[in-house]
Design an enzyme around this catalytic site. Structure first.
Site, PDB file in Angstrom:
ATOM      1  N   ASP A  61       0.859  -1.186   0.000  1.00 14.79           N
ATOM      2  CA  ASP A  61       0.000   0.000   0.000  1.00 14.79           C
ATOM      3  C   ASP A  61       0.898   1.239   0.000  1.00 14.79           C
ATOM      4  O   ASP A  61       0.757   2.141   0.820  1.00 14.79           O
ATOM      5  CB  ASP A  61      -0.933  -0.006   1.222  1.00 14.79           C
ATOM      6  CG  ASP A  61      -1.908   1.178   1.218  1.00 14.79           C
ATOM      7  OD1 ASP A  61      -2.023   1.855   0.177  1.00 14.79           O
ATOM      8  OD2 ASP A  61      -2.546   1.425   2.261  1.00 14.79           O
ATOM      9  N   ASN A 103      -2.074   2.902  12.911  1.00 14.73           N
ATOM     10  CA  ASN A 103      -3.337   2.181  13.074  1.00 14.73           C
ATOM     11  C   ASN A 103      -3.111   0.689  12.843  1.00 14.73           C
ATOM     12  O   ASN A 103      -3.794  -0.148  13.414  1.00 14.73           O
ATOM     13  CB  ASN A 103      -4.377   2.702  12.082  1.00 14.73           C
ATOM     14  CG  ASN A 103      -5.655   1.903  12.159  1.00 14.73           C
ATOM     15  OD1 ASN A 103      -6.336   1.920  13.179  1.00 14.73           O
ATOM     16  ND2 ASN A 103      -5.962   1.140  11.112  1.00 14.73           N
ATOM     17  N   HIS A 104      -2.135   0.414  11.954  1.00 13.03           N
ATOM     18  CA  HIS A 104      -1.880  -0.976  11.564  1.00 13.03           C
ATOM     19  C   HIS A 104      -0.410  -1.115  11.199  1.00 13.03           C
ATOM     20  O   HIS A 104       0.269  -0.115  10.962  1.00 13.03           O
ATOM     21  CB  HIS A 104      -2.741  -1.328  10.346  1.00 13.03           C
ATOM     22  CG  HIS A 104      -2.689  -0.261   9.285  1.00 13.03           C
ATOM     23  ND1 HIS A 104      -3.619   0.751   9.215  1.00 13.03           N
ATOM     24  CD2 HIS A 104      -1.792   0.002   8.304  1.00 13.03           C
ATOM     25  CE1 HIS A 104      -3.323   1.561   8.215  1.00 13.03           C
ATOM     26  NE2 HIS A 104      -2.214   1.145   7.651  1.00 13.03           N
ATOM     27  N   ASP A 201      -1.754   9.158  10.287  1.00  8.63           N
ATOM     28  CA  ASP A 201      -2.623   8.429   9.375  1.00  8.63           C
ATOM     29  C   ASP A 201      -3.861   7.888  10.098  1.00  8.63           C
ATOM     30  O   ASP A 201      -3.761   7.362  11.208  1.00  8.63           O
ATOM     31  CB  ASP A 201      -1.805   7.256   8.801  1.00  8.63           C
ATOM     32  CG  ASP A 201      -2.499   6.529   7.666  1.00  8.63           C
ATOM     33  OD1 ASP A 201      -2.796   7.185   6.653  1.00  8.63           O
ATOM     34  OD2 ASP A 201      -2.737   5.312   7.792  1.00  8.63           O
ATOM     35  N   GLU A 243      -5.002  13.135   9.844  1.00  5.84           N
ATOM     36  CA  GLU A 243      -5.883  12.737   8.755  1.00  5.84           C
ATOM     37  C   GLU A 243      -7.136  12.168   9.410  1.00  5.84           C
ATOM     38  O   GLU A 243      -7.136  11.053   9.918  1.00  5.84           O
ATOM     39  CB  GLU A 243      -5.225  11.655   7.881  1.00  5.84           C
ATOM     40  CG  GLU A 243      -6.055  11.346   6.659  1.00  5.84           C
ATOM     41  CD  GLU A 243      -6.114   9.872   6.289  1.00  5.84           C
ATOM     42  OE1 GLU A 243      -6.634   9.575   5.207  1.00  5.84           O
ATOM     43  OE2 GLU A 243      -5.680   9.012   7.077  1.00  5.84           O
ATOM     44  N   HIS A 309      -2.781  12.094  -2.404  1.00  7.56           N
ATOM     45  CA  HIS A 309      -2.346  10.841  -3.032  1.00  7.56           C
ATOM     46  C   HIS A 309      -3.470   9.803  -3.064  1.00  7.56           C
ATOM     47  O   HIS A 309      -3.325   8.759  -3.676  1.00  7.56           O
ATOM     48  CB  HIS A 309      -1.147  10.287  -2.278  1.00  7.56           C
ATOM     49  CG  HIS A 309      -1.478   9.971  -0.849  1.00  7.56           C
ATOM     50  ND1 HIS A 309      -1.802  10.957   0.073  1.00  7.56           N
ATOM     51  CD2 HIS A 309      -1.575   8.798  -0.186  1.00  7.56           C
ATOM     52  CE1 HIS A 309      -2.075  10.373   1.231  1.00  7.56           C
ATOM     53  NE2 HIS A 309      -1.948   9.079   1.109  1.00  7.56           N
TER      54      HIS A 309
END
Ligand code: NOJ
Ligand code: CA
Length: 562
Positions: A61, A103-104, A201, A243, A309
């Site tokens: 990702d 978050n991950h 994020d 974000e 993006h």
């Protein structure tokens, strides 16, 4: 004080190292290449760089799947190269903020490997598990149409793990104090290496409760205060730019009533309504979006952007409004993504029309907040819709007419350079635009210079001045006895407007044009008459002709006030 809250009057430039400049000919941009381009960025006038994730990652990702938080991915260089880069930035007065993706992790992260190895692993509780398939396993996907589920079966430990995003991005159990401590440690590490903060994020998901029985996640806002406190103890002027694509009524939860949570958030609400205004020619919903997102603590700030993006998410608009934006800017299926947005870059969305591009960017520089540009915007780069999902708008920076746009000497590129059509690098590149005084690049440089000289925008209070024309938006800023006024025409035809500035003193009489010699003088009833060309815009300061001399620069605002 003015300089301490540097983010209030900053111009942020966002880039991914891998697509900016390749120094060693392997087809991948790297820190050395980026460092060589710092003089270019300095010349453009930006004051901060936001780096997208560059840590070790399988890259499924685009780096938002990290496998080692304390590293630089080998493809981009070494930690040493990173420090050379931040040093180069500081030499030029440029700050660096980096993505904080907590978050991950990647499913390749040693923590996850360890966690899935056994139910007794000491890292087991760093992630979110369920013995049985949860009832909501196929709900709440962030990438509908591509992502199939939010829970995936782990064969090894015969259980299910939670992932808000793709299945290779297992969610960290952010309620676990060990995980929280590790997040602070990651922040501390990069602060020590010279960054001025983080673009955090997926914040609503970071702070949400997670688990197989959680149908309605609850945000644990206190966590935000913990991040903020830690940051401020370690480095007084470091910030978090969140974000968080959330509803306006929760904005203050993120900023904190006392300004003790996030310093900055992206204004997604204004972003979507801005695109609607450009698609429809009607600025009123944008004005309403500005008003509902107005309340914020004195030290907080909005991040203002056009495209980023990701896809342009239109989920906030009414169905009718959304249809209008799709029709105007992304009518074909190939231009749309995740049932909610448009994946193109701005220039092709606006048909490469210079007047509309200038209108859009002029708004980005003058709406309440701090502008965040995306690399390539300054030369109006295009997209490549043949690339999958969001990759279409992540092609390499176009530097010159040399092969591969001067980005690399290699032919082995992950995302190819755009080499065909009106946005191909033989038409759109930095080298050519540098020599042309009327280019987008030189226009952008002039606008950034002026934006920095008008701190009223970042610091002041705004009000909307009635123009009685739905296509014309006039915004006044007031700050420390100075006022500035910005007028934008969303219609393609010319508009004539009459308005009063409303200051009730001699500053009402003259509007000094900041970008050209056409100033405005009020008539004997104190009204200004403006003739705006289609998509026209004006930047004014009120008062004397020496518009750069601010009237009371040395006033110190009373505590708690902007
Ligand atoms: C938001 C980022 O902007 C996006 O690019 C990414 O895929 C998700 N968060 C997951 O990290
Ligand atoms: Ca390289």
């Amino acid at each position: 004080m003015i300089d301490d809250l540097w983010y209030k009057n900053a111009v942020v430039y966002c880039l991914s190292v891998g697509s900016f400049m390749d120094s060693n000919g392997d087809g991948i941009g790297d820190f050395r290449g980026l460092t060589r381009r710092l003089d270019y960025l300095h010349g453009l006038g930006i004051t901060a760089i936001w780096l997208m994730p560059f840590q070790a990652s399988p890259g499924k990702d685009d780096g938002y799947d990290i496998s080692d938080y304390y590293s630089v991915d080998q493809r981009y260089g070494t930690l040493g190269d990173f420090v050379e880069f931040t040093h180069g930035c500081h030499q030029r007065g440029i700050r660096v903020i980096i993505d904080l993706v907590v978050n991950h992790t990647s499913d390749r992260h040693p923590w996850f490997k360890e966690a899935r190895s056994s139910k007794n692993s000491s890292y087991r509780d760093w992630y979110v598990w369920s013995e049985k398939k949860p009832a909501n396993a196929n709900k709440g996907m962030v990438f509908p149409g591509v992502q199939k589920a939010t829970w995936t079966h782990d064969k090894g430990s015969k259980s299910w793990y939670f992932h808000r995003f793709y299945d290779f991005q297992p969610d960290l159990n952010t309620s676990n104090p060990h995980v929280q401590a590790e997040i602070l440690k990651i922040m501390g590490f990069w602060l020590q290496l010279g960054v001025s903060g983080f673009r955090m994020d997926a914040v609503p998901f970071v702070i949400a409760t997670k688990g197989p029985k959680v149908n309605k996640p609850v945000e644990q806002y206190d966590m935000l205060r913990t991040f903020r406190e830690f940051l401020q103890w370690r480095k007084g002027d470091a910030i978090v730019l969140a974000e968080a694509n959330v509803l306006p009524e929760t904005d203050m939860e993120y900023f904190g009533d006392d300004g003790d949570r996030m310093h900055m958030m992206f204004n997604f609400h204004v972003n979507q309504h801005l695109f609607y205004a450009m698609a429809s020619g009607d600025a009123r919903p944008l004005a309403a979006a500005m008003k509902v997102t107005k309340p914020r603590p004195a030290t907080a700030q909005w991040g203002l952007f056009l495209r980023n993006h990701d896809e342009l998410d239109l989920g906030r608009l009414t169905e009718k409004q959304r249809a209008k934006v799709f029709e105007a800017f992304g009518p074909e299926k190939s231009m749309q993504l995740y049932d909610r947005g448009i994946r193109r870059r701005l220039a092709p969305m606006l048909g490469g029309d210079r007047r509309r591009l200038e209108l859009a960017y002029s708004l980005m520089y003058t709406l309440p907040g701090t502008p965040v540009l995306r690399y390539g915007d300054e030369i109006a780069m295009g997209d490549n819709l043949a690339l999958p999902e969001r990759n279409c708008a992540r092609t390499p920076m176009q530097w010159s007419t040399e092969p591969h746009a001067g980005f690399t000497k290699s032919a082995r590129l992950k995302n190819p350079v755009i080499d065909k059509g009106p946005y191909g690098y033989d038409h759109v590149n930095v080298a050519m635009q540098r020599r042309d005084p009327d280019s987008m690049l030189n226009w952008t440089e002039r606008m950034i210079r002026m934006r920095k000289e008008v701190p009223e925008i970042g610091w002041g209070d705004f009000s909307i001045i009635p123009t009685r024309d739905p296509s014309v938006l006039a915004i006044r800023y007031d700050w420390r006895n100075n006022s500035a006024l910005f007028v934008h025409n969303f219609d393609e035809g010319p508009r004539e407007v009459t308005f009063v500035v409303g200051l009730d003193d001699d500053r009402d009489l003259h509007l000094i044009n900041l970008l050209s010699e056409s100033h405005s003088r009020a008539d004997d009833r104190g009204r200004h008459h403006l003739m705006l060309e289609g998509f026209g815009y004006r930047w004014f300061r009120t008062g004397g002709l020496d518009y750069l001399l601010r009237r009371s620069d040395i006033d110190v605002p009373p505590p708690g006030r902007k």
